[in-house]
Design an enzyme around this catalytic site. Structure first.
Site, PDB file in Angstrom:
ATOM      1  N   ASP A 169     -36.666  80.694  13.124  1.00 17.90           N
ATOM      2  CA  ASP A 169     -37.461  81.165  14.264  1.00 17.90           C
ATOM      3  C   ASP A 169     -37.418  80.167  15.416  1.00 17.90           C
ATOM      4  O   ASP A 169     -37.816  80.487  16.536  1.00 17.90           O
ATOM      5  CB  ASP A 169     -38.929  81.365  13.860  1.00 17.90           C
TER       6      ASP A 169
ATOM      7  N   ASN B 292     -63.497  68.904  52.372  1.00 18.92           N
ATOM      8  CA  ASN B 292     -62.702  68.101  53.295  1.00 18.92           C
ATOM      9  C   ASN B 292     -62.589  68.794  54.642  1.00 18.92           C
ATOM     10  O   ASN B 292     -62.724  68.174  55.698  1.00 18.92           O
ATOM     11  CB  ASN B 292     -61.290  67.876  52.751  1.00 18.92           C
TER      12      ASN B 292
ATOM     13  N   ALA C 274     -60.977  60.461  52.882  1.00 25.14           N
ATOM     14  CA  ALA C 274     -61.708  61.639  52.466  1.00 25.14           C
ATOM     15  C   ALA C 274     -60.834  62.889  52.483  1.00 25.14           C
ATOM     16  O   ALA C 274     -60.966  63.757  51.646  1.00 25.14           O
ATOM     17  CB  ALA C 274     -62.914  61.843  53.385  1.00 25.14           C
TER      18      ALA C 274
ATOM     19  N   GLU D 298     -65.728  68.402  56.687  1.00 23.61           N
ATOM     20  CA  GLU D 298     -65.844  67.079  57.321  1.00 23.61           C
ATOM     21  C   GLU D 298     -64.907  66.969  58.518  1.00 23.61           C
ATOM     22  O   GLU D 298     -65.275  66.462  59.581  1.00 23.61           O
ATOM     23  CB  GLU D 298     -65.479  65.974  56.326  1.00 23.61           C
TER      24      GLU D 298
ATOM     25  N   ASP E 105     -45.828  87.980  14.453  1.00 25.84           N
ATOM     26  CA  ASP E 105     -45.439  88.339  13.099  1.00 25.84           C
ATOM     27  C   ASP E 105     -46.547  89.179  12.518  1.00 25.84           C
ATOM     28  O   ASP E 105     -47.669  89.161  13.016  1.00 25.84           O
ATOM     29  CB  ASP E 105     -45.365  87.079  12.219  1.00 25.84           C
TER      30      ASP E 105
ATOM     31  N   ASP F 143     -42.585  81.275  11.979  1.00 25.62           N
ATOM     32  CA  ASP F 143     -42.923  80.272  10.967  1.00 25.62           C
ATOM     33  C   ASP F 143     -41.703  79.666  10.288  1.00 25.62           C
ATOM     34  O   ASP F 143     -41.752  78.567   9.759  1.00 25.62           O
ATOM     35  CB  ASP F 143     -43.886  80.859   9.917  1.00 25.62           C
TER      36      ASP F 143
ATOM     37  N   THR G 283     -69.954  63.977  46.655  1.00 23.61           N
ATOM     38  CA  THR G 283     -69.717  65.410  46.520  1.00 23.61           C
ATOM     39  C   THR G 283     -68.454  65.696  45.722  1.00 23.61           C
ATOM     40  O   THR G 283     -68.481  66.451  44.768  1.00 23.61           O
ATOM     41  CB  THR G 283     -69.628  66.098  47.888  1.00 23.61           C
ATOM     42  N   ASP G 284     -67.355  65.080  46.094  1.00 24.12           N
ATOM     43  CA  ASP G 284     -66.115  65.357  45.360  1.00 24.12           C
ATOM     44  C   ASP G 284     -66.209  64.868  43.933  1.00 24.12           C
ATOM     45  O   ASP G 284     -65.635  65.430  43.023  1.00 24.12           O
ATOM     46  CB  ASP G 284     -64.914  64.668  46.024  1.00 24.12           C
TER      47      ASP G 284
ATOM     48  N   GLU H 177     -55.297  63.256  47.377  1.00 26.66           N
ATOM     49  CA  GLU H 177     -54.330  62.587  46.492  1.00 26.66           C
ATOM     50  C   GLU H 177     -54.701  62.716  45.020  1.00 26.66           C
ATOM     51  O   GLU H 177     -53.881  62.553  44.145  1.00 26.66           O
ATOM     52  CB  GLU H 177     -54.173  61.114  46.878  1.00 26.66           C
TER      53      GLU H 177
HETATM   54  P1  ATP Z   1     -43.578  88.611   9.172  1.00 31.21           P
HETATM   55  O1  ATP Z   1     -42.334  88.306   9.927  1.00 31.21           O
HETATM   56  O2  ATP Z   1     -44.438  89.608   9.814  1.00 31.21           O
HETATM   57  O3  ATP Z   1     -44.326  87.433   8.688  1.00 31.21           O
HETATM   58  P2  ATP Z   1     -42.638  89.053   6.599  1.00 31.21           P
HETATM   59  O4  ATP Z   1     -43.436  87.981   6.027  1.00 31.21           O
HETATM   60  O5  ATP Z   1     -42.648  90.367   5.881  1.00 31.21           O
HETATM   61  O6  ATP Z   1     -43.038  89.463   7.999  1.00 31.21           O
HETATM   62  P3  ATP Z   1     -40.303  87.763   5.819  1.00 31.21           P
HETATM   63  O7  ATP Z   1     -41.057  86.694   5.196  1.00 31.21           O
HETATM   64  O8  ATP Z   1     -39.050  87.476   6.553  1.00 31.21           O
HETATM   65  O9  ATP Z   1     -41.173  88.570   6.814  1.00 31.21           O
HETATM   66  O10 ATP Z   1     -40.011  88.826   4.695  1.00 31.21           O
HETATM   67  C1  ATP Z   1     -39.186  89.900   4.936  1.00 31.21           C
HETATM   68  C2  ATP Z   1     -38.993  90.699   3.671  1.00 31.21           C
HETATM   69  O11 ATP Z   1     -38.424  89.861   2.683  1.00 31.21           O
HETATM   70  C3  ATP Z   1     -40.283  91.217   3.076  1.00 31.21           C
HETATM   71  O12 ATP Z   1     -40.610  92.482   3.566  1.00 31.21           O
HETATM   72  C4  ATP Z   1     -39.928  91.286   1.600  1.00 31.21           C
HETATM   73  O13 ATP Z   1     -39.303  92.501   1.319  1.00 31.21           O
HETATM   74  C5  ATP Z   1     -38.951  90.160   1.429  1.00 31.21           C
HETATM   75  N1  ATP Z   1     -39.603  88.978   0.886  1.00 31.21           N
HETATM   76  C6  ATP Z   1     -40.593  88.292   1.429  1.00 31.21           C
HETATM   77  N2  ATP Z   1     -40.935  87.246   0.679  1.00 31.21           N
HETATM   78  C7  ATP Z   1     -40.136  87.272  -0.388  1.00 31.21           C
HETATM   79  C8  ATP Z   1     -39.975  86.448  -1.523  1.00 31.21           C
HETATM   80  N3  ATP Z   1     -40.729  85.389  -1.730  1.00 31.21           N
HETATM   81  N4  ATP Z   1     -39.037  86.790  -2.426  1.00 31.21           N
HETATM   82  C9  ATP Z   1     -38.260  87.837  -2.200  1.00 31.21           C
HETATM   83  N5  ATP Z   1     -38.350  88.649  -1.177  1.00 31.21           N
HETATM   84  C10 ATP Z   1     -39.270  88.385  -0.253  1.00 31.21           C
END
Ligand code: ATP
Length: 920
Positions: A666, A728, A286, A731, A332, A662, A759-760, A290
């Protein structure tokens, strides 16, 4: 098709390869063929050795030290002829195991479901259409489309490569990405790393894009062949589990020492050895905690499942725990804080700004036909070039709903907005591409913040709207020419432009023009708009060096488009909640500083006007950044590597950082952050694999919701620990103090096991589903190094345990002295019911039970009522009386036990009330 994986695919030329694979790469496989091959080759997955089978779970349940001790003691009881005891002990073991098994099985199921969800999606061409499917459903022969950030879902042969580079370290150990091509290679035994026309499962595309045909799937792939399995959802122990395990060991030793004392005291009092032996075993079972680490796993796994219902997919279990202590969320902007629903609203060419929405209001484009462009385009060559360039240098696909007259786009929303804007004025992407097909490209990357495409065209075929371009350069002797279009962030674009297009003429891009462009850019950005510029260049032919340096130079700046991207409505509240919870939101964006600031202000993220740009970050030393990092809430025009620098500075200052990302680049920041958060919709596979958690809806508010869940789970784990340890302690106090009062053993061995089981067991587990407390997001985050017993919990376990034990014992003592035979049953009942009062009182740390309502945790209420009924059965049914050596209590005895048992509940409620008074 020949046997999966048995071919030397890299040696074949493409026609032979297609023939062997029996696939038309333009069309992809047909639905029938896919079905056929799926039946033949099975799903594209590696056999997962990480999940526990139900048998393994059961075996683990039955092989716990305490269970074995119990089984041994059952056997000893049986050998001594006490069959009843033996059977009851075994039943208790079985009930305990069933409880443990179902919990762990549920947790395993939850984790398996999460693992399934973490399987990447892949774009395939089937029956002539591109569709997105789970990588699990791929079959040999599938045509897959890959881009920077995609993870390679199966072994495949490259059939198209646009600068496609793949990082193959998993297989070859080589960390430098290698460029892929489509040419056949010689050499049957060519090393994997040298098979430049092949792609292998588990590796990742880091640059460019390409098309490939799957050659082998699942366990037939190179990765499948080597034993090393990559487990997406890790099962590693969490810091909390590790700490609890250590603590458990310490407590076990302490508990065993106490048991030993009780054992000796009992013997000294002249209790029979056999009774003392059984008592000691029951107490040990009891008192030794563990099961704690297992409960933590279960709570975390089920918590992860709950987070999923709030759109947060947990990839690593410890994240659930860490989430509760996050102190900053770096997010972002585009798509996370904003909706990523871009709409072009402003055009700016040669110092002439126009309201695009107003301009196109009266123009309805014809769809599906080569419509003549709107007057705006016909009359203004700069607008024509701006929109044509923005559409050609673009990977989005125009979708036209002719019936509804609706225009939409598939692909990146920024690009989609441009394609739609051009179509609105009659410049349809398919028409433009027919005249000016893409000949080469330099893909977008978030360091350059621009992309470039090169287009071949017959000069004689130039649409009317583009005639001014033809005038731009004397190409009279040629019938064909090449247009280079670059689009991207305006600040950078100005650096690679030397000329500017002004009313059909080309002028030098002098300071005067630069200032005008920048002023217009800033004005748009200040309103929170995303601004993209377009610049072009004419050549007689495609240059030999198609690289960023080779083509992005000496450009003619055409103009800018300003698009709005509304803030997500729910984010403002989420930011406020985060701030109230002691968490600072920080915006880190690639966008323009003024755009960033405008949105950050709107959402309540920016508290001052300070924005730090990537350029400033680049020249800041680590020390300088650390000194200021606590005061900066908006970073703009950053490159992914700056994110890493920011995380490190924040962590140096003791912060627990959640960071979103994304893109491919990154990944290092996501790995470094305490909670790496990837985007479910727009995120690349690479970012997802580096993350601890994926936002299925890309929404900032989801991170805050996950933090709230994390805090709730941590709180509930604490409540569970507090509850079982206090029980525990209660008890142990009863058993330890009784001999000093001259009393015989107050509880029989089976009674101890019973208390422990009922209880436990259920009430304890029901605590882990306790809803979030009202003030959960109104208090500061707990420090991850904080002792789980912190905030006064250890003290409370000791005094409440003591109170529980002493109340039961004191009441028992009075009746013992009066020589009432039922005194032991009264102690037993009071102790059991006191634990029910305790569990109800600790549901909340601060609010009273009456504020939150008995019904707000129905499983717990059910468990408490069930325990009460069972206890009554044990006291009143002759069958159980016999086993547990209980005596039917008279109504007054029962009432006395009941009233005594509520002392613990009321004491705790009074303590909470005093605490509330103090805080208010
Ligand atoms: P976050 O990091 O907040 O998502 P974001 O989407 O603006 O910002 P990026 O996607 O790196 O960041 O874009 C940075 C910059 O690149 C934008 O501000 C824009 O000027 C340029 N950009 C974004 N998408 C394109 C694209 N498809 N073609 C050309 N330039 C682009």
């Amino acid at each position: 098709m020949k046997e999966n994986g048995a071919q030397q695919w890299h040696e074949m030329d493409l026609p032979k390869f297609e023939q062997t694979m029996e696939v038309n790469t333009q069309q992809g496989l047909s639905a029938d063929e896919v079905q056929h091959r799926q039946a033949q080759y099975g799903p594209n997955e590696l056999i997962d050795r990480g999940t526990k089978s139900p048998w393994k779970i059961l075996l683990e349940q039955l092989s716990g030290v305490m269970v074995i001790i119990l089984i041994v003691s059952a056997v000893i009881s049986a050998l001594l002829g006490e069959y009843k005891d033996a059977v009851v002990i075994l039943i208790i073991v079985i009930l305990n195991s069933i409880l443990g098994f179902t919990q762990e099985y549920r947790a395993e199921q939850a984790m398996a479901a999460l693992k399934k969800m973490a399987v990447p999606h892949v774009r395939v061409r089937r029956s002539g259409h591109v569709q997105e499917i789970s990588a699990r459903d791929l079959v040999p022969g599938d045509v897959i489309l890959l881009e920077a950030g995609s993870s390679i879902p199966a072994d495949s042969r490259v059939i198209e490569s646009v600068n496609l580079r793949v990082q193959e370290a998993v297989l070859t150990g080589e960390s430098e990405a290698v460029e892929k091509h489509t040419d056949p290679l010689k050499g049957e035994n060519l090393a994997l790393g040298d098979r430049r026309n092949m792609l292998y499962m588990g590796t990742v595309a880091t640059y460019g894009r390409g098309t490939a045909v799957v050659t082998s799937t699942g366990m037939h792939t190179e990765l499948g062949r080597i034993a090393e399995m990559i487990q997406n959802v890790g099962q590693e122990q969490t810091p909390l589990q590790r700490r609890l395990e250590q603590l458990g060991r310490g407590l076990a030793i302490a508990a065993l020492a106490i048991v030993f004392v009780v054992f000796i005291l009992g013997l000294l009092r002249g209790e029979p050895l056999r009774l003392m032996f059984q008592t000691a075993i029951s107490m040990a079972v009891a008192a030794v905690p563990e099961g704690l680490p297992a409960v933590v796993t279960i709570a975390l796994a089920l918590g992860a499942q709950r987070m999923l219902s709030r759109h947060a997919l947990i990839r690593k279990l410890p994240a659930v725990e860490t989430l509760g202590s996050v102190t900053v969320i770096c997010s972002d902007k585009t798509g996370t804080l904003t909706e990523n629903r871009m709409t072009v609203t402003v055009l700016d060419v040669a110092g002439n700004q126009m309201d695009f929405v107003e301009q196109v209001k009266s123009f309805t484009p014809h769809m599906d036909t080569k419509a003549s462009p709107a007057p705006l385009v016909q009359e203004n060559s700069a607008v024509a070039l701006l929109l044509t360039g923005g559409t050609l240098c673009n990977d989005a696909i125009l979708e036209e709903d002719t019936q509804a007259g609706d225009l939409s786009a598939i692909g990146d929303p920024t690009e989609g907005a441009l394609v739609i804007a051009a179509a609105r004025v009659g410049l349809r992407k398919p028409d433009l591409e027919a005249v000016m097909p893409r000949a080469a490209e330099v893909p977008f990357d978030s360091d350059r913040k621009r992309m470039t495409t090169l287009h071949r065209f017959q000069i004689s075929q130039l649409p009317e709207a583009l005639q001014p371009l033809w005038n731009a350069r004397a190409l009279a002797a040629q019938s064909e020419a090449v247009l280079t279009v670059t689009k991207g962030a305006v600040d950078g674009l100005l650096e690679v432009s030397s000329r500017v297009w002004v009313d059909g003429r080309i002028e030098q891009l002098n300071d005067h023009w630069k200032e005008r462009v920048q002023a217009a850019n800033n004005a748009m950005a200040q309103k929170g708009m995303r601004v993209l510029g377009v610049a072009v260049h004419m050549d007689a032919q495609v240059p030999t060096d198609v690289s960023a340096e080779g083509v992005e130079k000496d450009l003619i700046f055409i103009g800018m488009t300003g698009m709005i991207d509304p803030a997500r409505p729910e984010v403002k509240d989420a930011v406020a909640v985060a701030k109230g919870a002691g968490i600072r939101p920080i915006m880190i964006t690639g966008d323009h500083p003024l755009t960033a600031l405008s949105i950050a202000k709107e959402l309540g993220i920016a508290t001052q006007h300070r924005v730090v740009t990537g350029q400033e970050l680049a020249v800041m030393s680590d020390e300088e950044l650390r000194a200021q990092v606590d005061d900066i809430s908006v970073y703009a025009r950053v490159s992914p590597e700056h994110k890493l620098k920011i995380v490190q500075a924040l962590q140096f200052k003791g912060h627990i950082v959640a960071m979103t990302g994304d893109g491919v680049n990154d990944a290092p920041a996501l790995k470094r952050a305490d909670i790496g958060v990837a985007m479910g919709i727009t995120g690349t596979d690479v970012s997802k694999e580096a993350s601890d958690m994926i936002l299925l809806d890309d929404n900032f508010a989801t991170i805050v919701a996950a933090v709230e869940e994390g805090r709730r789970i941590y709180d509930n784990i604490r409540k569970f620990i507090r509850y079982t340890m206090t029980s525990n302690a209660g008890e142990i106090w009863v058993m330890l103090v009784a001999p000093f009062l001259g009393m015989p053993m107050p509880l029989t061995p089976l009674q101890i096991l019973w208390i422990n089981l009922v209880t436990d067991g259920l009430p304890g587990l029901a605590l882990t589903v306790e809803p979030t407390e009202r003030n959960t997001m109104k208090r500061k985050p707990h420090h991850p190094q904080e002792n789980i017993f912190g905030r006064g919990m250890a003290r409370e376990i000791l005094w409440v345990g003591l109170l529980m034990g002493l109340v039961s014992l004191a009441m028992g003592y009075i009746f013992f002295k009066q020589e009432v035979a039922a005194w032991q049953t009264m102690v037993f009942t009071t102790l059991t019911l006191a634990q029910m009062g305790h569990v109800l009182a600790i549901r909340t740390e601060r609010d009273s039970l009456f504020q939150v309502g008995l019904l707000s945790n129905k499983p717990l209420l059910g468990a408490v009522l069930l325990t009460f009924v069972l206890q009554m059965m044990v006291i009143y049914l002759p069958f159980f009386q016999d086993i547990f050596q209980t005596i039917a209590l008279t109504p007054s005895q029962l009432i006395i036990s009941l009233v005594s048992s509520t002392v613990v509940f009321f004491s705790l409620e009074i303590m909470k009330a005093i605490q509330r008074r103090k805080e208010d």
